[in-house]
Design a protein around this motif. Sequence first.
Motif, PDB file in Angstrom:
ATOM      1  N   ASP A 112       0.799  -1.225   0.000  1.00  0.00           N
ATOM      2  CA  ASP A 112       0.000   0.000   0.000  1.00  0.00           C
ATOM      3  C   ASP A 112       0.832   1.275   0.000  1.00  0.00           C
ATOM      4  N   THR A 113       2.130   1.170  -0.254  1.00  0.00           N
ATOM      5  CA  THR A 113       2.995   2.347  -0.224  1.00  0.00           C
ATOM      6  C   THR A 113       4.020   2.274  -1.342  1.00  0.00           C
ATOM      7  N   VAL A 114       4.156   3.367  -2.087  1.00  0.00           N
ATOM      8  CA  VAL A 114       5.199   3.482  -3.096  1.00  0.00           C
ATOM      9  C   VAL A 114       5.846   4.853  -2.958  1.00  0.00           C
ATOM     10  N   THR A 115       7.066   4.941  -3.449  1.00  0.00           N
ATOM     11  CA  THR A 115       7.759   6.218  -3.530  1.00  0.00           C
ATOM     12  C   THR A 115       8.039   6.469  -5.007  1.00  0.00           C
ATOM     13  N   ALA A 116       7.782   7.693  -5.455  1.00  0.00           N
ATOM     14  CA  ALA A 116       8.032   8.039  -6.853  1.00  0.00           C
ATOM     15  C   ALA A 116       8.931   9.266  -6.910  1.00  0.00           C
ATOM     16  N   THR A 117       9.991   9.156  -7.681  1.00  0.00           N
ATOM     17  CA  THR A 117      10.828  10.315  -7.919  1.00  0.00           C
ATOM     18  C   THR A 117      10.002  11.257  -8.795  1.00  0.00           C
ATOM     19  N   THR A 118       9.750  12.445  -8.278  1.00  0.00           N
ATOM     20  CA  THR A 118       8.877  13.394  -8.955  1.00  0.00           C
ATOM     21  C   THR A 118       9.619  14.703  -9.169  1.00  0.00           C
ATOM     22  N   ALA A 127      13.512  20.541  -9.245  1.00  0.00           N
ATOM     23  CA  ALA A 127      14.367  19.510  -8.663  1.00  0.00           C
ATOM     24  C   ALA A 127      13.552  18.238  -8.462  1.00  0.00           C
ATOM     25  N   PRO A 128      14.223  17.077  -8.541  1.00  0.00           N
ATOM     26  CA  PRO A 128      13.524  15.825  -8.249  1.00  0.00           C
ATOM     27  C   PRO A 128      13.304  15.684  -6.742  1.00  0.00           C
ATOM     28  N   MET A 129      12.135  15.202  -6.383  1.00  0.00           N
ATOM     29  CA  MET A 129      11.789  14.951  -4.982  1.00  0.00           C
ATOM     30  C   MET A 129      11.215  13.548  -4.875  1.00  0.00           C
ATOM     31  N   PRO A 130      11.612  12.802  -3.866  1.00  0.00           N
ATOM     32  CA  PRO A 130      10.952  11.516  -3.637  1.00  0.00           C
ATOM     33  C   PRO A 130       9.631  11.768  -2.909  1.00  0.00           C
ATOM     34  N   LEU A 131       8.520  11.482  -3.554  1.00  0.00           N
ATOM     35  CA  LEU A 131       7.203  11.644  -2.938  1.00  0.00           C
ATOM     36  C   LEU A 131       6.615  10.260  -2.677  1.00  0.00           C
ATOM     37  N   PHE A 133       3.374   7.782  -1.851  1.00  0.00           N
ATOM     38  CA  PHE A 133       1.951   7.651  -2.117  1.00  0.00           C
ATOM     39  C   PHE A 133       1.442   6.465  -1.312  1.00  0.00           C
ATOM     40  N   GLU A 134       0.249   6.617  -0.750  1.00  0.00           N
ATOM     41  CA  GLU A 134      -0.386   5.564   0.041  1.00  0.00           C
ATOM     42  C   GLU A 134      -1.683   5.151  -0.646  1.00  0.00           C
ATOM     43  N   GLN A 135      -1.930   3.843  -0.685  1.00  0.00           N
ATOM     44  CA  GLN A 135      -3.195   3.360  -1.227  1.00  0.00           C
ATOM     45  C   GLN A 135      -4.202   3.316  -0.078  1.00  0.00           C
ATOM     46  N   VAL A 136      -5.271   4.104  -0.231  1.00  0.00           N
ATOM     47  CA  VAL A 136      -6.317   4.189   0.784  1.00  0.00           C
ATOM     48  C   VAL A 136      -7.640   3.846   0.107  1.00  0.00           C
ATOM     49  N   ASP A 137      -8.288   2.795   0.571  1.00  0.00           N
ATOM     50  CA  ASP A 137      -9.559   2.346   0.004  1.00  0.00           C
ATOM     51  C   ASP A 137      -9.487   2.190  -1.512  1.00  0.00           C
ATOM     52  N   GLY A 138      -8.370   1.649  -1.999  1.00  0.00           N
ATOM     53  CA  GLY A 138      -8.210   1.377  -3.425  1.00  0.00           C
ATOM     54  C   GLY A 138      -7.740   2.548  -4.264  1.00  0.00           C
ATOM     55  N   THR A 139      -7.523   3.712  -3.657  1.00  0.00           N
ATOM     56  CA  THR A 139      -7.076   4.897  -4.398  1.00  0.00           C
ATOM     57  C   THR A 139      -5.695   5.308  -3.911  1.00  0.00           C
ATOM     58  N   TRP A 140      -4.808   5.605  -4.846  1.00  0.00           N
ATOM     59  CA  TRP A 140      -3.473   6.071  -4.497  1.00  0.00           C
ATOM     60  C   TRP A 140      -3.523   7.555  -4.206  1.00  0.00           C
ATOM     61  N   LEU A 141      -3.056   7.935  -3.019  1.00  0.00           N
ATOM     62  CA  LEU A 141      -3.065   9.331  -2.574  1.00  0.00           C
ATOM     63  C   LEU A 141      -1.653   9.781  -2.236  1.00  0.00           C
ATOM     64  N   ILE A 142      -1.404  11.070  -2.383  1.00  0.00           N
ATOM     65  CA  ILE A 142      -0.119  11.632  -1.973  1.00  0.00           C
ATOM     66  C   ILE A 142      -0.058  11.512  -0.448  1.00  0.00           C
ATOM     67  N   ALA A 143       0.982  10.886   0.057  1.00  0.00           N
ATOM     68  CA  ALA A 143       1.112  10.686   1.501  1.00  0.00           C
ATOM     69  C   ALA A 143       1.167  12.029   2.214  1.00  0.00           C
ATOM     70  N   ASP A 144       0.594  12.068   3.392  1.00  0.00           N
ATOM     71  CA  ASP A 144       0.522  13.291   4.184  1.00  0.00           C
ATOM     72  C   ASP A 144       1.892  13.941   4.340  1.00  0.00           C
ATOM     73  N   GLU A 145       2.911  13.148   4.709  1.00  0.00           N
ATOM     74  CA  GLU A 145       4.239  13.732   4.928  1.00  0.00           C
ATOM     75  C   GLU A 145       4.838  14.300   3.656  1.00  0.00           C
ATOM     76  N   SER A 146       4.547  13.701   2.500  1.00  0.00           N
ATOM     77  CA  SER A 146       5.044  14.223   1.231  1.00  0.00           C
ATOM     78  C   SER A 146       4.337  15.521   0.859  1.00  0.00           C
ATOM     79  N   ALA A 147       3.025  15.568   1.076  1.00  0.00           N
ATOM     80  CA  ALA A 147       2.287  16.812   0.811  1.00  0.00           C
ATOM     81  C   ALA A 147       2.842  17.929   1.686  1.00  0.00           C
ATOM     82  N   CYS A 148       3.097  17.626   2.941  1.00  0.00           N
ATOM     83  CA  CYS A 148       3.632  18.636   3.864  1.00  0.00           C
ATOM     84  C   CYS A 148       5.030  19.087   3.442  1.00  0.00           C
ATOM     85  N   SER A 149       5.829  18.181   2.881  1.00  0.00           N
ATOM     86  CA  SER A 149       7.162  18.561   2.387  1.00  0.00           C
ATOM     87  C   SER A 149       7.051  19.573   1.252  1.00  0.00           C
TER      88      SER A 149
END
Length: 159
Positions: A112-118, A127-131, A133-149
């Motif tokens: 349920d977790t992936v990191t994507a170089t974005t 610049a590239p950032m590792p963001l 993503f968490e799968q929540v109820d079947g949908t991939w969402l930007i993880a809270d900590e990545s959004a905050c970054s």
Amino acid sequence: MISPTARVTCTAAVLTALATLTGCSSDSSEDTAPATTTPTTTTSTVAAAPVTTEQLQTQIDVFFDPAATSADRAAVVENGTARLAVLDQFTGVLAGYPLTGTVGEITTVDADTVTATTDVTGPHGGAPMPLTFEQVDGTWLIADESACSVLSMGRLSCE
């Protein structure tokens, strides 16, 4: 924090491994223990389809779209509704300083977790950032900590 889906997947994997081990027998003809049957729950576990760059790119496009509403952004961020106030501020930042993101290489962390170089790009470069993503109820969402970054780059705080 491990999601309930990840716990079920891990539990099923452990049960399957245990069932395989208990099904083994020695070469001795003295081994008369009956074979152990596996629980039916282990056979019903289906592996989730791998996430695609396109799925993650859709979430990034909404997150950085200056025309998107804060509610639109909240829908693509893990715990987004809890971040509505800072996402409102981010909407204002994007109006004056547009950003884009391009999803690159994806690395699987767990089911349920992936990191994507974005590559995050603005008017003055990027610049590239590792963001994450968490799968929540079947949908991939930007993880809270990545959004905050990303938000912290605009001097916005999730605190």
